[in-house]
Enzyme design. Sequence first.
Site, mmCIF file in Angstrom:
data_model
loop_
_atom_site.group_PDB
_atom_site.id
_atom_site.type_symbol
_atom_site.label_atom_id
_atom_site.label_comp_id
_atom_site.label_asym_id
_atom_site.label_seq_id
_atom_site.Cartn_x
_atom_site.Cartn_y
_atom_site.Cartn_z
ATOM 1 C CB SER A 194 -1.759 -6.613 -4.443
ATOM 2 O OG SER A 194 -3.083 -6.359 -4.855
ATOM 3 C CB CYS A 221 -9.105 -3.756 0.246
ATOM 4 S SG CYS A 221 -8.561 -5.229 1.118
ATOM 5 C CG HIS A 231 -10.172 -7.404 -3.023
ATOM 6 N ND1 HIS A 231 -8.963 -7.966 -3.392
ATOM 7 C CD2 HIS A 231 -9.997 -6.963 -1.745
ATOM 8 C CE1 HIS A 231 -8.099 -7.851 -2.390
ATOM 9 N NE2 HIS A 231 -8.700 -7.247 -1.391
ATOM 10 C CD GLN A 261 -10.796 -10.235 0.477
ATOM 11 O OE1 GLN A 261 -11.777 -10.429 1.174
ATOM 12 N NE2 GLN A 261 -9.714 -9.642 0.938
ATOM 13 C CB VAL A 270 -0.965 -0.009 1.207
ATOM 14 C CG1 VAL A 270 -1.743 1.285 1.300
ATOM 15 C CG2 VAL A 270 -1.924 -1.200 1.105
#
Length: 352
Positions: A180, A150, A243, A177, A17
């Site tokens: 990353s 997320c 996702h 998902q 992130v």
Amino acid sequence: MKTPRLKAGVLGATGAVGQRFVQLLAGHPWFDLAALAASERSAGKCYAEAVSWRLDVPIPEAARELAVLPAEPGLECDIVFSALDAAVAGPIEEAFAKAGYAVLSNARNHRMAEDVPLLVPEVNADHAALIQVQKKRRGWKGFIATNPNCSTATLTLALAPLERRFGLKSVAVTTLQALSGAGYPGIPSLDIVGNVVPFIAGEEEKIERETRKILGTRSGDAVTLHPMIVSATTTRVPVVDGHTESVFVSLRKKADLEELREAFRTFSGPPQQLGLPSAPAHPVVLRDEPDRPQPRLDVNVERGMASLVGRVRPCELMGWKFIVLGHNTIRGAAGAAILNAELLQAQGILSD
Ligand SMILES: NC(=O)c1ccc[n+]([C@@H]2O[C@H](COP(=O)([O-])OP(=O)(O)OC[C@H]3O[C@@H](n4cnc5c(N)ncnc54)[C@H](OP(=O)(O)O)[C@@H]3O)[C@@H](O)[C@H]2O)c1
């Protein structure tokens, strides 16, 4: 909109992130990337040396030679974006807020605290009022504002148009998902290539709690959680970014398919009205093709800042069902925190 430029720091700048923050802040029209911090493993090195850069664009020149510093107050900046590992984020973010910094956090630690806003600016911009409550209650010069996990970020953008028009009674969601989302280096390849892992620690609880806070109602100093039931199943799949979520909803009011589609298509909020720099023109993008959205083809639509909704159809069990896709490290993390900072700047809260 004319706003004073602010100096921005990134905590956890070397992670999955953190790298997105560095990419999105380099060249930002309101914020200058001024300070980078990470663990003692990285501190003391220049950013290019410390980071294992994994994005498909080069490291921005503005960041390459910046020294990575320890994640403690003293950084030369006005606001800090936190992409810290949740195992350490709690006390570090508090120390920054206490020292007068505006902290825009991705970590889970403070999201559900009563006086901390959990913001999705198109959905609950008014929850930013909790910042004044927090500063007063805790005696801090700075503050902490958070963005959701997320999967929740993607989900709530798609639920908000339905809540606004028809009201939500219950939601069931199963996620697929991306890798990353587990940070870098993340899951060992032998555990995920050609496989699906049907468990992500803590993720289902986060979706169930955070969704109700974001869609909850603020009155005075507090947010009342939305009364709907949210039930989540989360899985990890061999996708790099994006996702995908299969969503079932029960609505309070009767609706037909065209009304639902219209609600998704026309949804917008304060970021669009204020023309915030990171705002997507369409926070919800409705896809009509029967086999879309797909992460590889669609995850970068609207620069990764939208939720893509497709396959909207009736459901005999709950009323309606659809698929939604969102970029987990952009709208699900770094892009979300930057949009939050833009909203707070536009509301006069950041450079207060
Ligand atoms: N990945 C996503 O899609 C996503 C989405 C939403 C929210 N989040 C949340 O965002 C945060 C970051 O996630 P990530 O996926 O980027 O994780 P990550 O790749 O594992 O990165 C973690 C970062 O935290 C730093 N760090 C670890 N221990 C530290 C310490 N003791 N002091 C200071 N810095 C320390 C690391 O620095 P070093 O490199 O020096 O170790 C690294 O920069 C987490 O709280 C996560 O739950 C992630």
